[in-house]
Design a protein around this motif. Structure first.
Motif, PDB file in Angstrom:
ATOM      1  N   ASN A  55      37.097  43.857  38.071  1.00  0.00           N
ATOM      2  CA  ASN A  55      37.967  42.814  38.586  1.00  0.00           C
ATOM      3  C   ASN A  55      37.121  41.587  38.917  1.00  0.00           C
ATOM      4  N   PRO A  56      37.309  40.465  38.195  1.00  0.00           N
ATOM      5  CA  PRO A  56      36.468  39.291  38.447  1.00  0.00           C
ATOM      6  C   PRO A  56      36.642  38.715  39.842  1.00  0.00           C
ATOM      7  N   VAL A  57      37.792  38.979  40.478  1.00  0.00           N
ATOM      8  CA  VAL A  57      38.017  38.495  41.837  1.00  0.00           C
ATOM      9  C   VAL A  57      36.990  39.101  42.778  1.00  0.00           C
ATOM     10  N   PHE A  58      36.835  40.417  42.733  1.00  0.00           N
ATOM     11  CA  PHE A  58      35.904  41.090  43.624  1.00  0.00           C
ATOM     12  C   PHE A  58      34.461  40.927  43.162  1.00  0.00           C
ATOM     13  N   ASP A  59      34.251  40.649  41.901  1.00  0.00           N
ATOM     14  CA  ASP A  59      32.901  40.359  41.426  1.00  0.00           C
ATOM     15  C   ASP A  59      32.373  39.106  42.105  1.00  0.00           C
ATOM     16  N   LYS A  60      33.242  38.081  42.221  1.00  0.00           N
ATOM     17  CA  LYS A  60      32.845  36.850  42.903  1.00  0.00           C
ATOM     18  C   LYS A  60      32.648  37.098  44.396  1.00  0.00           C
ATOM     19  N   LEU A  61      33.545  37.867  45.007  1.00  0.00           N
ATOM     20  CA  LEU A  61      33.444  38.122  46.442  1.00  0.00           C
ATOM     21  C   LEU A  61      32.192  38.905  46.791  1.00  0.00           C
ATOM     22  N   GLU A  62      31.821  39.859  45.945  1.00  0.00           N
ATOM     23  CA  GLU A  62      30.623  40.660  46.222  1.00  0.00           C
ATOM     24  C   GLU A  62      29.392  39.775  46.291  1.00  0.00           C
ATOM     25  N   THR A  63      29.315  38.770  45.399  1.00  0.00           N
ATOM     26  CA  THR A  63      28.183  37.848  45.414  1.00  0.00           C
ATOM     27  C   THR A  63      28.181  37.006  46.677  1.00  0.00           C
ATOM     28  N   GLN A  64      29.355  36.502  47.083  1.00  0.00           N
ATOM     29  CA  GLN A  64      29.445  35.683  48.287  1.00  0.00           C
ATOM     30  C   GLN A  64      29.120  36.487  49.529  1.00  0.00           C
ATOM     31  N   TRP A  65      29.610  37.723  49.594  1.00  0.00           N
ATOM     32  CA  TRP A  65      29.352  38.559  50.768  1.00  0.00           C
ATOM     33  C   TRP A  65      27.876  38.897  50.878  1.00  0.00           C
ATOM     34  N   ALA A  66      27.228  39.134  49.742  1.00  0.00           N
ATOM     35  CA  ALA A  66      25.801  39.456  49.767  1.00  0.00           C
ATOM     36  C   ALA A  66      24.990  38.283  50.300  1.00  0.00           C
ATOM     37  N   GLN A  67      25.409  37.052  49.984  1.00  0.00           N
ATOM     38  CA  GLN A  67      24.703  35.883  50.473  1.00  0.00           C
ATOM     39  C   GLN A  67      24.940  35.655  51.959  1.00  0.00           C
ATOM     40  N   GLN A  68      26.177  35.929  52.419  1.00  0.00           N
ATOM     41  CA  GLN A  68      26.503  35.670  53.815  1.00  0.00           C
ATOM     42  C   GLN A  68      25.923  36.718  54.757  1.00  0.00           C
ATOM     43  N   ILE A 115      52.867  31.946  32.315  1.00  0.00           N
ATOM     44  CA  ILE A 115      51.921  30.842  32.161  1.00  0.00           C
ATOM     45  C   ILE A 115      51.414  30.372  33.530  1.00  0.00           C
ATOM     46  N   GLY A 116      52.348  30.158  34.470  1.00  0.00           N
ATOM     47  CA  GLY A 116      51.946  29.734  35.809  1.00  0.00           C
ATOM     48  C   GLY A 116      51.086  30.770  36.507  1.00  0.00           C
ATOM     49  N   GLY A 117      51.433  32.055  36.343  1.00  0.00           N
ATOM     50  CA  GLY A 117      50.645  33.119  36.956  1.00  0.00           C
ATOM     51  C   GLY A 117      49.246  33.187  36.385  1.00  0.00           C
ATOM     52  N   PHE A 118      49.121  32.987  35.056  1.00  0.00           N
ATOM     53  CA  PHE A 118      47.794  33.038  34.438  1.00  0.00           C
ATOM     54  C   PHE A 118      46.921  31.877  34.929  1.00  0.00           C
ATOM     55  N   ILE A 119      47.511  30.688  35.008  1.00  0.00           N
ATOM     56  CA  ILE A 119      46.734  29.521  35.460  1.00  0.00           C
ATOM     57  C   ILE A 119      46.276  29.712  36.897  1.00  0.00           C
ATOM     58  N   LEU A 120      47.203  30.155  37.768  1.00  0.00           N
ATOM     59  CA  LEU A 120      46.837  30.342  39.174  1.00  0.00           C
ATOM     60  C   LEU A 120      45.867  31.507  39.352  1.00  0.00           C
ATOM     61  N   ALA A 121      45.962  32.511  38.489  1.00  0.00           N
ATOM     62  CA  ALA A 121      45.002  33.616  38.556  1.00  0.00           C
ATOM     63  C   ALA A 121      43.590  33.119  38.276  1.00  0.00           C
ATOM     64  N   MET A 122      43.457  32.237  37.294  1.00  0.00           N
ATOM     65  CA  MET A 122      42.149  31.669  36.984  1.00  0.00           C
ATOM     66  C   MET A 122      41.639  30.786  38.128  1.00  0.00           C
ATOM     67  N   VAL A 123      42.550  29.984  38.697  1.00  0.00           N
ATOM     68  CA  VAL A 123      42.151  29.098  39.794  1.00  0.00           C
ATOM     69  C   VAL A 123      41.706  29.915  41.003  1.00  0.00           C
ATOM     70  N   ASN A 124      42.504  30.915  41.381  1.00  0.00           N
ATOM     71  CA  ASN A 124      42.154  31.727  42.550  1.00  0.00           C
ATOM     72  C   ASN A 124      40.905  32.567  42.319  1.00  0.00           C
ATOM     73  N   THR A 125      40.677  32.956  41.074  1.00  0.00           N
ATOM     74  CA  THR A 125      39.517  33.803  40.782  1.00  0.00           C
ATOM     75  C   THR A 125      38.205  33.026  40.838  1.00  0.00           C
ATOM     76  N   PHE A 126      38.201  31.837  40.272  1.00  0.00           N
ATOM     77  CA  PHE A 126      36.944  31.112  40.128  1.00  0.00           C
ATOM     78  C   PHE A 126      36.774  29.966  41.127  1.00  0.00           C
ATOM     79  N   SER A 127      37.764  29.728  41.966  1.00  0.00           N
ATOM     80  CA  SER A 127      37.632  28.685  42.977  1.00  0.00           C
ATOM     81  C   SER A 127      36.681  29.146  44.076  1.00  0.00           C
ATOM     82  N   LYS A 128      35.862  28.225  44.582  1.00  0.00           N
ATOM     83  CA  LYS A 128      34.924  28.560  45.649  1.00  0.00           C
ATOM     84  C   LYS A 128      35.611  28.617  47.013  1.00  0.00           C
ATOM     85  N   LYS A 129      36.799  28.048  47.115  1.00  0.00           N
ATOM     86  CA  LYS A 129      37.521  28.006  48.375  1.00  0.00           C
ATOM     87  C   LYS A 129      38.746  28.908  48.305  1.00  0.00           C
TER      88      LYS A 129
END
Length: 320
Positions: A3-16, A139-153
């Motif tokens: 899951n790319p969502v948790f892949d990003k979170l794992e990196t952020q949590w490791a830094q924090q 279409i809207g769900g796919f776009i927002l999924a990408m935004v929520n997954t790769f957004s830093k905020k």
């Protein structure tokens, strides 16, 4: 991590969860604040902390608790009152808890079901409008999924908006399946809830655990299923295969679509195990409470995908 969502979170949590020196930090750690028994406060870049007069205990002072004008006074009351105060819990410290994740997940699911009900009702009256809602939702769900997954905020409003778009898509699609196979939607909902509940119970009991082997298997299986679906769709649209695509091909009397569907459901359960594990890691590390929305979003993505796979699998079984 599949899951790319948790892949990003794992990196952020490791830094924090590291101190400036590179050591693991404890929950509630704040860089630059190191109080000691003498009331000194250490500031980075200085050799010594600034001594606070209120925190200095004079020689020969009476024991705490005895009224004396010379007894040291601390901001907010005597020292014994500070000892009697309740310890700061996770909410006071602003860190993520399991309750936070459950609550955010419940809110997101509530928005999804409300949106799906609207789309379901519209599709029952006008199928063409329902098809349009389904297209807009995907279409809207796919776009927002990408935004929520790769957004830093982390933006809770976008997470809820994603749930709303996915509800539009699922409601319209479910109505079409229900017209062809009466009762299939209830079966798919019960099966999805059962897989989710059993997976959560097994994970909570410790009988199943996330591992590097499980992560590799899940990632390979997800990519394989994606390639299988895309190739089947392209060959069907170009006329190379019949309308059923690869799913209509039988191997030893078993349709390929059923075998792939069973594998997809198992992969969905494996993704849930990894999602639960990452949420557990976040709680144990004491990450900020805002990450509960990210955890809820990651789990919601997996549940939506698993529901669609179960819906397709039941349809294949009923075709046979």
């Amino acid at each position: 991590m599949s899951n790319p969502v948790f892949d990003k979170l794992e990196t952020q949590w490791a830094q924090q969860s590291r101190t400036p020196a590179g050591y693991p930090s404890m929950p509630g750690y704040q860089p630059g604040a190191y109080p000691n028994a003498g009331g000194a406060q250490w500031t980075p870049g200085t050799a010594q902390g600034t001594q606070q007069t209120a925190g200095t205990i004079p020689y020969g002072a009476p024991p705490y608790g005895e009224p004396n004008a010379q007894a040291p006074q601390y901001p907010g009351g005597p020292l014994e009152e500070a000892y009697r105060a309740p310890a700061a819990d996770a909410v006071d410290r602003g860190v993520m808890t399991y309750d936070d994740v459950i609550m955010k997940m419940a809110i997101s699911m509530g928005v999804l079901f409300a949106s799906a009900f609207v789309s379901w009702s519209v599709s029952a009256v006008d199928t063409s409008l329902g098809a349009m809602l389904s297209l807009v939702g995907f279409i809207g769900g796919f776009i927002l999924a990408m935004v929520n997954t790769f957004s830093k905020k982390i933006r809770p409003a976008l997470v809820l908006t994603y749930a709303g778009f996915e509800g539009l898509a699922l409601g319209a699609v479910s109505q079409v399946f229900e017209l062809i196979y009466p009762g299939i939607v209830v079966q798919a909902l019960i099966a999805t809830a059962a897989v989710f509940g059993v997976t959560l119970a097994l994970f909570a009991s410790g009988k199943v655990r996330n591992s590097s082997k499980l992560m590799r298997f899940t990632l390979i299986a997800l990519v394989s299923i994606l390639v299988y679906r895309l190739l089947s769709m392209v060959l069907t649209l170009t006329g190379v295969l019949s309308s059923g695509g690869f799913d209509s091909i039988t191997i030893m009397g078993i349709p390929l679509g059923i075998a792939v569907g069973l594998i997809a459901v198992f992969v969905g359960a494996s993704c849930l195990i990894q999602d639960f594990d990452q949420a557990k890691i976040g709680v144990e590390r004491g990450v900020p409470a805002k990450y509960a929305w990210a955890c809820a979003f990651g789990i919601l993505v997996t549940v939506v995908w698993m529901y669609l796979e179960i819906l397709r699998l039941i349809a294949r079984f009923r075709n046979n």
